[in-house]
Design a protein around this motif. Structure first.
Motif, short mmCIF file in Angstrom:
data_model
loop_
_atom_site.label_atom_id
_atom_site.label_comp_id
_atom_site.label_asym_id
_atom_site.label_seq_id
_atom_site.Cartn_x
_atom_site.Cartn_y
_atom_site.Cartn_z
N THR A 7 -5.98 7.68 -1.19
CA THR A 7 -4.25 6.99 -0.35
C THR A 7 -4.23 5.48 -0.67
OG1 THR A 7 -5.05 7.52 1.61
CG2 THR A 7 -3.63 9.07 0.41
N LEU B 265 -15.67 10.58 1.91
CA LEU B 265 -13.98 11.47 2.05
C LEU B 265 -14.14 11.67 0.71
CD1 LEU B 265 -11.00 9.58 1.79
CD2 LEU B 265 -12.65 8.31 2.23
N ASP C 230 -9.40 15.62 3.91
CA ASP C 230 -7.65 15.45 4.56
C ASP C 230 -7.30 17.29 4.32
OD1 ASP C 230 -6.20 12.76 5.19
OD2 ASP C 230 -6.96 12.63 3.09
N PHE D 12 -9.52 15.26 8.14
CA PHE D 12 -8.86 14.28 8.82
C PHE D 12 -7.31 15.30 9.50
CE2 PHE D 12 -11.34 12.70 5.71
CZ PHE D 12 -11.87 11.79 6.51
N ARG E 119 5.90 11.12 6.58
CA ARG E 119 5.54 11.95 6.55
C ARG E 119 5.69 12.62 8.30
NH1 ARG E 119 -0.43 8.47 6.57
NH2 ARG E 119 -1.38 10.82 6.36
N LYS F 174 -5.35 12.51 14.90
CA LYS F 174 -4.52 10.83 13.94
C LYS F 174 -3.30 10.28 13.97
CE LYS F 174 -4.16 12.46 9.10
NZ LYS F 174 -4.97 12.79 7.63
N HIS F 175 -3.07 9.63 13.81
CA HIS F 175 -3.11 8.59 14.15
C HIS F 175 -3.36 7.12 15.37
CE1 HIS F 175 -2.19 10.29 9.74
NE2 HIS F 175 -2.97 9.59 9.40
N TYR G 272 1.76 5.19 15.09
CA TYR G 272 2.35 5.17 13.40
C TYR G 272 3.48 5.90 13.29
CZ TYR G 272 0.94 6.31 9.06
OH TYR G 272 0.85 5.93 7.43
N MET H 177 -8.89 9.47 14.55
CA MET H 177 -8.00 8.74 13.82
C MET H 177 -7.63 7.33 14.25
SD MET H 177 -6.87 8.23 9.35
CE MET H 177 -8.81 9.50 8.77
N PHE I 69 -3.22 2.76 10.69
CA PHE I 69 -2.26 1.61 9.68
C PHE I 69 -1.92 0.76 11.01
CE2 PHE I 69 -3.12 4.43 6.38
CZ PHE I 69 -3.14 3.74 5.76
N ASP J 278 -8.41 4.16 9.24
CA ASP J 278 -7.81 4.67 8.58
C ASP J 278 -7.93 4.11 6.55
OD1 ASP J 278 -6.24 6.16 6.71
OD2 ASP J 278 -4.35 5.84 8.42
N TRP J 279 -7.84 4.64 6.29
CA TRP J 279 -8.12 3.69 4.70
C TRP J 279 -8.12 2.31 4.73
CZ3 TRP J 279 -9.28 7.09 0.03
CH2 TRP J 279 -9.44 5.81 -0.63
N MET K 226 -13.24 3.19 7.07
CA MET K 226 -13.41 3.86 5.99
C MET K 226 -12.84 3.30 4.93
SD MET K 226 -9.65 6.83 5.43
CE MET K 226 -10.17 8.17 6.27
N TRP L 26 0.70 16.46 0.63
CA TRP L 26 -1.18 17.25 0.92
C TRP L 26 -1.61 18.52 0.45
CZ3 TRP L 26 -4.13 12.42 2.09
CH2 TRP L 26 -3.27 12.36 2.73
N GLU M 81 2.86 10.67 2.91
CA GLU M 81 2.49 9.48 3.03
C GLU M 81 3.38 8.34 1.96
OE1 GLU M 81 -1.67 8.78 3.16
OE2 GLU M 81 -1.59 6.39 3.38
C1 BGC Z 1 -4.35 8.70 5.35
C2 BGC Z 1 -4.57 9.47 5.76
C3 BGC Z 1 -5.79 9.72 5.70
C4 BGC Z 1 -6.50 9.18 4.80
C5 BGC Z 1 -8.08 9.52 3.87
C6 BGC Z 1 -4.55 7.55 4.68
O1 BGC Z 1 -4.11 6.16 3.75
O2 BGC Z 1 -3.36 7.53 6.26
O3 BGC Z 1 -3.92 9.89 7.20
O4 BGC Z 1 -7.04 10.73 6.45
O5 BGC Z 1 -5.45 8.52 3.90
O6 BGC Z 1 -7.17 10.21 2.86
#
Ligand code: BGC
Length: 745
Positions: A57, A79, A108, A152, A166, A205-206, A210, A249, A252, A284-285, A316, A425, A496
């Motif tokens: 992602t 992950l 996820d 997650f 989201r 999360k988040h 967010y 988590m 962003f 987060d990523w 991450m 997802w 997302e």
């Molecule tokens: C998302 C998270 C997700 C993570 C791992 C991110 O882009 O915002 O919610 O858990 O990626 O895939």
């Protein structure tokens, strides 16, 4: 075995105590004994999380020496690594490291693993905590059997802007309902307590806010008062902490100019400070490195410093920790104690999961096969999916459709779709056919009588402007007694990075509806989507509407159950449906204002629009049933209560229709005068009850000080004496009974 070697080190360190004795020691002591033996590089390794090779992602860094890094103890978690076999092979690499600290596998698992459940927003509309918990339990059962230790989820972000893709992943707009759902999901995933073989760590999360991205644009900034943060956006996170969530988590977004990832106020002061959270926080990523783009730090060195200082324990995918923490410690910018605290939190969870006792306990191919082929899971998914469908309209009781109807025209681009039903997802589980889904066509076909003629036409695609299929659809419709039209979004139009500025029904689907309407045949519309869409024309002209969201692998069966009356719909909207994008953000718990919005045309006298109603198309809490319910006998135990007393409220609900059904009875309060203005309505309790046709039940609610409290000007949680309106309704805009009471000093 390799892991026993690591234990032998610990055993040495613990003065030659036996393995069994070591296992008996409190986890904190076991964590300390491991920490004692670790080098700084190994510690930093624990704070480092990499993507394996699954859907990403965010930007992926490909390390050709990933395996080597793992066997050197430089990685604490992976992950997107799926399946007993693959997780085992990575774990074997970790067991080659000096300390033999097991990897954590995160994923996820948002709404199911192999068995896909309805998207979280749909499930939220069930208001059924047992069903929501069970759905998380099944997901955990399948995921843990596939080697996963950590999901997650749940996403507990309050969302009041359906442009934001989201919204599909959360529990809607309300902090009270959202908090109960956060708790149910955490308990479901973690199976009450970590350590069981079916339990995975949950991740709230988040953190935080967010869902309040400006303009509904994913990843956008958030500008929010502290009062709104505490009152609306934080409660579901607090509920997750209270339910024992293992991890958090961060997010962003920046909030008031400070990225959540490097936000000390959120992570250190609130989460780990005031709330006493003992688990760990993952970024987060790539969000640690993204603080450079935010403009809050100069480079990755500063990004790592900012994030670790603010309380973000695991990085991450950005590699900022891996490449900079050693230097930061050597430069005396980051005290070793800070690193130790983060490592301790992560090791603690690895111990709680039982990974130090057996790093392979979740990678068992035999158990994996058993869990993935458990026929009970599909049955549960079907039930949860039926509970998530919202009946928005049912003119002249067109629904349920009789199973003996002579001819049904089932039309639309989603009728025979498979994967679309899963929504965003979903998970491609290795070795599992990703089309393992009951289509709507199949579900309906299985349900109608042998004598029913079921006709099909696709009509059009979800997107695009091609109307070539309209003529066939109209001709099919003309032969039928009833039309069922299945339209909506594509599964990846919400999720997302799936924000939309126009949230109408895509393509020419609404035009198709108009053509079918012109046939004069009764028409039921199924709307499949990941967010509230705007569809005023259909809302006004369809005879019946079911909002099916994305229901998962059992979508077809669940839709058929509702269409033909095997399940009487009971869901109520967990989020307001606007009439137009211009009304966004729109939510039920608004303030009264100095010029209260009444909907009349005197624009200087009320807060309204020149060109649009102020009312939503469908309000929070709205949803119909095939039966009807009458509310009566509202009784309050007293007209006044002291702050240490509880007010008892009772109300009688009667099923006055001819079907058995369930009703979600909602209790709202309004604090008439507050030092901070209070919303005109706030959901404070509800009860979902089942009533046979003709049956009545008296239900009770208890109102205590907690339910009357709010964050005052000093951000203290307190109740202020004074008058309250109490409203009992079938929806936030359908209040059936009212009374008032006073909270005394
Ligand atoms: C998302 C998270 C997700 C993570 C791992 C991110 O882009 O915002 O919610 O858990 O990626 O895939």
């Amino acid at each position: 075995m390799n892991f026993k070697l690591s234990l032998s080190l610990i055993i040495l360190c613990a003065n030659m105590a036996s393995f069994a004795q070591i296992q008996q020691k409190p986890i904190s002591q076991r964590v300390d004994s491991v920490l004692l033996l670790m080098t700084l590089e190994e510690k930093i390794g624990q704070l480092n999380q990499y993507n394996d090779d699954w859907t990403a992602t965010g930007p992926v860094t490909v390390d050709s020496d990933k395996a080597k890094q793992i066997s050197n103890g430089q990685v604490g978690s992976l992950l997107n690594c799926l399946g007993a076999e693959r997780t085992r092979s990575w774990q074997e690499k970790a067991m080659q490291s000096r300390m033999k600290i097991p990897l954590l596998f995160g994923q996820d698992v948002i709404h199911g693993y192999k068995t896909t459940f309805p998207i979280p927003l749909a499930e939220a509309c069930s208001w059924d905590m047992d069903a929501i918990k069970l759905s998380a339990q099944v997901a955990a059962n399948e995921a843990s059997a596939g080697g996963i230790h950590w999901t997650f989820a749940p996403m507990v972000d309050i969302a009041r802007d359906p442009r934001w893709g989201r919204v599909m992943e959360g529990a809607g707009e309300d902090p009270y309902l959202g908090s109960l759902i956060a708790k149910a999901r955490v308990q479901g995933f973690q199976d009450e307590k970590l350590g069981g073989i079916n339990s995975v760590m949950a991740c709230a999360k988040h953190f935080a806010a967010y869902g309040a991205a400006i303009g509904g644009r994913d990843y956008n900034s958030v500008d929010m008062s502290d009062r709104l943060l505490w009152e609306t956006y934080l409660p579901p996170f607090k509920a997750a902490v209270d339910a024992g969530v293992a991890t958090f988590m961060n997010s962003f977004n920046d909030i008031n100019g400070v990225p959540a990832t490097g936000n000390t106020y959120l992570q250190r002061d609130i989460l780990k400070g005031k709330w006493g959270f003992t688990g760990f926080v993952v970024s987060d990523w790539g969000s640690v490195g993204e603080m450079i783009n935010h403009g809050n730090v100069k480079n990755r060195y500063e990004a790592a410093l900012c994030a670790i200082t603010a309380g973000c324990d695991m990085d991450m995918e950005s590699r900022c920790y891996k490449n900079n923490l050693t230097q930061l410690v050597n430069d005396n910018k980051v005290p070793l104690a800070l690193i130790d605290d983060a490592v301790r939190r992560i090791l603690q969870k690895k111990f709680e999961l039982g990974l130090f006792d057996d790093p392979y306990r979740f990678c068992n191919a035999e158990r994996e096969q058993e869990a993935l082929n458990n026929p009970e899971h599909a049955k549960i998914a079907r039930k949860v999916a039926a509970k998530s469908i919202v009946l928005l309209k049912n003119e002249n009781q067109l629904l349920p459709v009789s199973k003996n109807t002579k001819t049904i025209a089932f039309i639309g681009p989603l009728v025979k779709a498979l994967k679309q039903n899963k929504g965003f997802w979903d998970i491609e589980v290795p070795g599992v056919d990703s089309n393992f889904i009951v289509s709507q066509w199949e579900g309906v076909q299985n349900c109608v009588s042998a004598a029913t003629k079921l006709l099909y036409a696709k009509g059009c695609d979800i997107e695009g402007d091609n109307k070539d299929g309209f003529a066939e659809a109209v001709s099919v419709a003309k032969q039928a007694d009833v039309i069922i039209l299945s339209i909506g979004e594509k599964r990846d139009m919400s999720g997302e990075a799936r924000s939309r500025s126009k949230i109408g029904i895509p393509g020419v689907q609404e035009d198709l509806f108009k053509e079918l309407l012109a046939t004069g045949k009764p028409i039921v519309v199924l709307i499949n989507a990941g967010r509230p869409l705007v569809f005023n024309f259909i809302a006004g002209h369809a005879n019946a509407i079911l909002y099916t969201w994305w229901l998962g692998s059992e979508a077809g069966n669940a839709i058929a159950d509702v269409l033909f009356g095997d399940y009487n719909p009971s869901a109520k909207l967990a989020i307001t449906f606007p009439r137009s994008v211009g009304q966004i953000p729109i939510y039920y718990s608004h303030f009264n204002t100095g010029r209260p919005a009444t909907g009349d045309a005197n624009h200087h006298q009320n807060s309204s629009y020149l060109d649009e109603s102020i009312f939503p198309e469908y309000a929070f809490g709205y949803g119909l049933s095939y039966t009807s319910f009458v509310y009566s006998d509202l009784k309050l135990s007293s007209a006044k209560i002291k702050s240490n007393e509880t007010l008892e409220v009772s109300v009688t609900i009667k099923n006055t229709g001819k079907y058995d059904g369930e009703e979600i009875v909602q209790l709202y309060l309004r604090d008439k005068v507050g030092s901070i203005a209070r919303p005109t309505k706030e959901l404070k309790d509800f009860s979902k009850i089942a009533l046979k046709a003709g049956e009545s039940k008296t239900i009770k609610f208890a109102i205590d000080k907690e339910k009357l409290s709010f964050y005052n000007q000093k951000l203290e949680w307190a109740a202020e004496p004074g008058d309250f309106d109490l409203m009992i309704g079938a929806s936030s805009d359908d209040i059936r009974l009212k009374d008032t009471f006073e909270l005394l000093n």
